[in-house]
Scaffold this active site. Structure first.
Site, short mmCIF file in Angstrom:
data_model
loop_
_atom_site.label_atom_id
_atom_site.label_comp_id
_atom_site.label_asym_id
_atom_site.label_seq_id
_atom_site.Cartn_x
_atom_site.Cartn_y
_atom_site.Cartn_z
N HIS A 204 -8.43 -0.35 3.78
CA HIS A 204 -7.76 0.94 3.94
C HIS A 204 -8.68 1.95 4.62
O HIS A 204 -9.84 2.08 4.27
CB HIS A 204 -7.25 1.50 2.59
CG HIS A 204 -8.26 1.45 1.50
ND1 HIS A 204 -8.52 0.29 0.79
CD2 HIS A 204 -9.07 2.39 0.97
CE1 HIS A 204 -9.46 0.53 -0.12
NE2 HIS A 204 -9.83 1.80 -0.02
P1 AMP Z 1 -12.04 3.42 -1.62
O1 AMP Z 1 -13.22 3.91 -2.35
O2 AMP Z 1 -12.29 3.41 -0.12
O3 AMP Z 1 -11.51 2.10 -2.12
O4 AMP Z 1 -10.91 4.49 -1.80
C1 AMP Z 1 -9.80 4.33 -2.63
C2 AMP Z 1 -8.95 5.55 -2.54
O5 AMP Z 1 -7.74 5.29 -3.21
C3 AMP Z 1 -9.57 6.78 -3.19
O6 AMP Z 1 -9.63 7.84 -2.25
C4 AMP Z 1 -8.66 7.09 -4.38
O7 AMP Z 1 -8.44 8.46 -4.53
C5 AMP Z 1 -7.38 6.39 -4.02
N1 AMP Z 1 -6.69 5.83 -5.19
C6 AMP Z 1 -7.24 5.26 -6.28
N2 AMP Z 1 -6.29 4.82 -7.12
C7 AMP Z 1 -5.10 5.10 -6.55
C8 AMP Z 1 -3.76 4.91 -6.93
N3 AMP Z 1 -3.41 4.29 -8.06
N4 AMP Z 1 -2.81 5.36 -6.08
C9 AMP Z 1 -3.13 5.96 -4.91
N5 AMP Z 1 -4.38 6.17 -4.49
C10 AMP Z 1 -5.36 5.74 -5.30
#
Ligand code: AMP
Length: 294
Positions: A204
């Protein structure tokens, strides 16, 4: 600080892209701008573990219309190549996650990964991080996703200016932001990049505004993950794949250390004592943010 959420019809989510030019060799997708709706909502935890929270959006090419209305509400944009959702815990005034649909692991990579096989479009398991990318397998798909993200950044930058920047003082929703978010030519208002060590599965790309002004930004780890080289710019990933055939191996220990660094303003370099003082400083620091060019 936040613009009020606006109610969007389901149909709006499906009419965001228009094919402008088509010929046998090239299809150019032009994204129609749409307003950023804030704040994002966390995706409700489903049967899987929390690390696979994003998977629900990728399970099949046509699944968007089958998602529940609340999940559809979380989608900012989607097309054949990617789905862009609102980050559930946004770390800035604007924060989206772009999920490429077809970046899948090679067979040997798939065998090394654990977990179930359910959330994948195409023939393989979705990649987890930029360290899994290779030029031969992934470069073309990655380029398409980044091209989409650049268009989104362009649109959001315009919207961000009209909401927050000092060129439009009359429209500004937050007068504190005038000094901090000066709309100069080289002040970067939105960035796109990956965390070197992601916490969630499914590759992502973060699209995030550089204010880092959000109640969800609560600790040093959150802040440093966007302001140190733990945050790898999308351009850099593309460039490394092109030049070296793959992304450099990630040194996990070195990356974790970056998250523990002192709280340092990423614009002027001043060290801040704690998160509340950092947040106050960021709102008034008038140094433009000029990203490091690779
Ligand atoms: P990363 O550290 O690159 O994996 O980022 C994960 C992102 O996903 C973070 O910015 C979180 O705020 C977001 N995130 C975590 N859990 C959820 C969730 N259940 N739904 C939507 N976004 C999420």
């Amino acid at each position: 600080m936040d613009p009020p959420p606006s109610k969007k019809s389901k149909q709006e989510h499906t009419t965001l892209a228009t094919e402008l030019a088509q010929d046998d060799h090239q299809k150019q997708i032009m994204i129609i701008p749409r307003p950023y709706r804030f704040p994002g909502k966390p995706i409700a935890k489903s049967s899987g573990n929390w690390q696979s929270a994003l998977q629900v959006y990728l399970s099949s090419a046509d699944n968007i219309s089958k998602l529940s209305p609340s999940l559809q509400e979380n989608i900012y944009y989607h097309d054949d190549n990617c789905v862009v959702i609102y980050d559930g815990y946004p770390k800035a005034r604007m924060h989206l996650l772009l999920l490429p649909r077809r970046l899948v692991a090679a067979p040997d990579q798939r065998q090394q990964q654990n977990g179930n096989d359910s959330g994948v479009t195409g023939s393989g398991r979705s990649l987890r991080s930029i360290a899994d990318l290779s030029k031969d397998l992934h470069y073309e798909e990655l380029k398409k996703s980044h091209a989409t993200a650049r268009q989104i950044v362009q649109h959001l930058t315009k919207e961000y200016r009209s909401l927050y920047c000092n060129k439009n003082k009359n429209k500004s929703k937050d007068s504190n932001a005038d000094a901090a978010f000066a709309d100069t030519d080289n002040n970067c208002l939105l960035r796109m990049g990956y965390h070197a060590i992601p916490s969630l599965d499914n590759l992502h790309l973060h699209i995030i505004s550089t204010d880092l002004d959000s109640p969800c930004l609560k600790n040093k780890k959150h802040y440093n993950s966007f302001t140190t080289s733990f945050f790898v710019e999308a351009d850099q990933v593309e460039q490394e794949l092109l030049q070296n055939g793959s992304f450099r191996p990630i040194n996990e220990q070195a990356e974790e250390e970056k998250l523990k660094q002192p709280l340092c303003c990423f614009k002027c370099g001043e060290i801040q004592r704690n998160i509340p003082t950092l947040k106050q400083h960021l709102l008034v620091c008038s140094h433009p943010y000029i990203p490091f060019k690779t």
